[in-house]
Motif scaffolding. Structure first.
Motif, PDB file in Angstrom:
ATOM      1  N   TYR A   1      41.385   0.851  26.020  1.00 49.53           N
ATOM      2  CA  TYR A   1      40.027   1.406  25.950  1.00 49.53           C
ATOM      3  C   TYR A   1      39.080   0.444  25.230  1.00 49.53           C
ATOM      4  CZ  TYR A   1      36.171   4.562  24.928  1.00 49.53           C
ATOM      5  OH  TYR A   1      34.924   5.139  24.823  1.00 49.53           O
TER       6      TYR A   1
ATOM      7  N   VAL B   1      36.356   7.239  31.071  1.00 51.70           N
ATOM      8  CA  VAL B   1      37.589   7.425  30.306  1.00 51.70           C
ATOM      9  C   VAL B   1      38.194   8.756  30.747  1.00 51.70           C
ATOM     10  CG1 VAL B   1      36.382   8.356  28.295  1.00 51.70           C
ATOM     11  CG2 VAL B   1      38.643   7.406  28.013  1.00 51.70           C
TER      12      VAL B   1
ATOM     13  N   LEU C   1      38.466  12.887  23.689  1.00 49.39           N
ATOM     14  CA  LEU C   1      37.584  12.074  24.526  1.00 49.39           C
ATOM     15  C   LEU C   1      36.206  11.910  23.903  1.00 49.39           C
ATOM     16  CD1 LEU C   1      38.689  13.447  27.991  1.00 49.39           C
ATOM     17  CD2 LEU C   1      39.195  11.181  27.041  1.00 49.39           C
TER      18      LEU C   1
ATOM     19  N   LYS D   1      34.319   8.413  23.030  1.00 48.83           N
ATOM     20  CA  LYS D   1      32.943   8.104  23.444  1.00 48.83           C
ATOM     21  C   LYS D   1      32.118   7.645  22.230  1.00 48.83           C
ATOM     22  CE  LYS D   1      29.018   9.708  26.040  1.00 48.83           C
ATOM     23  NZ  LYS D   1      28.645  10.287  27.277  1.00 48.83           N
TER      24      LYS D   1
ATOM     25  N   TYR E   1      33.356  10.848  30.033  1.00 46.20           N
ATOM     26  CA  TYR E   1      34.749  11.240  29.884  1.00 46.20           C
ATOM     27  C   TYR E   1      35.083  12.368  30.849  1.00 46.20           C
ATOM     28  CZ  TYR E   1      33.138  15.003  26.738  1.00 46.20           C
ATOM     29  OH  TYR E   1      32.518  16.093  26.200  1.00 46.20           O
TER      30      TYR E   1
END
Length: 163
Positions: free
Chosen positions: A22, A38, A72, A76, A90
């Motif tokens: 990520y 994501v 998530l 972010k 996400y």
């Protein structure tokens, strides 16, 4: 393809390998002006009982979904705080991670690159379930970058989680 914006898919599962991927994807997105999706997948196969007809409670699935969403949201914020990247969405999906990452999500979101960690499983889990990363690398409808190094491109040794 120079005029088409890159859309990077980063599947995450909470593992160090996924979070390293990520971070790499966020760094790449900043450099290339790309969008990042994501994705966390709640593997519904784990809900099936021995007879393949017993599901866990709706409350448990709801809690897992809430936990995934919080995770998530944290990622972010991490993109914004660490990379000044705001072009991140996400997503949560349910089903087989192999299929969703390789085909379904890409068809829906037009991702042209998947960035994922080398593995999120221990050796026994890989043997029993098969490596999602290996499957995606062989079958995905998009290019796949398997991350094994940190942001300085130095090899990383992952810590084993105690379960």
């Amino acid at each position: 393809m120079a005029d088409k914006k890159d859309i990077i898919l980063v599947p995450v599962d909470g593992s160090e390998a996924a979070e390293l991927a990520y971070d790499k994807a966020c760094s790449m997105a900043v450099d290339e002006g790309a969008h990042v999706d994501v994705l966390n997948i709640i593997d519904t196969r784990q809900f099936m009982g021995e007879m393949q007809d017993t599901l866990i409670s709706g409350d448990a699935i709801y809690q897992m979904t809430q936990d995934a969403e919080e995770y998530l949201k944290t990622l972010k914020r991490r993109a914004k705080d660490n990379f000044n990247l705001e072009d991140v969405d996400y997503h949560i999906r349910y089903g087989s991670p192999k299929r969703i990452i390789s085909y379904d999500f890409i068809k829906d979101h037009k991702n042209n690159l998947i960035v994922m960690g080398a593995t999120g499983l221990n050796a026994v889990e890989r043997m029993l379930m098969g490596s999602v990363t290996s499957y995606v690398n062989q079958h995905a409808l998009a290019d796949v970058l398997i991350v094994r190094t940190n942001l300085e491109n130095e090899p990383v040794k992952f810590h084993k989680k105690n379960k």
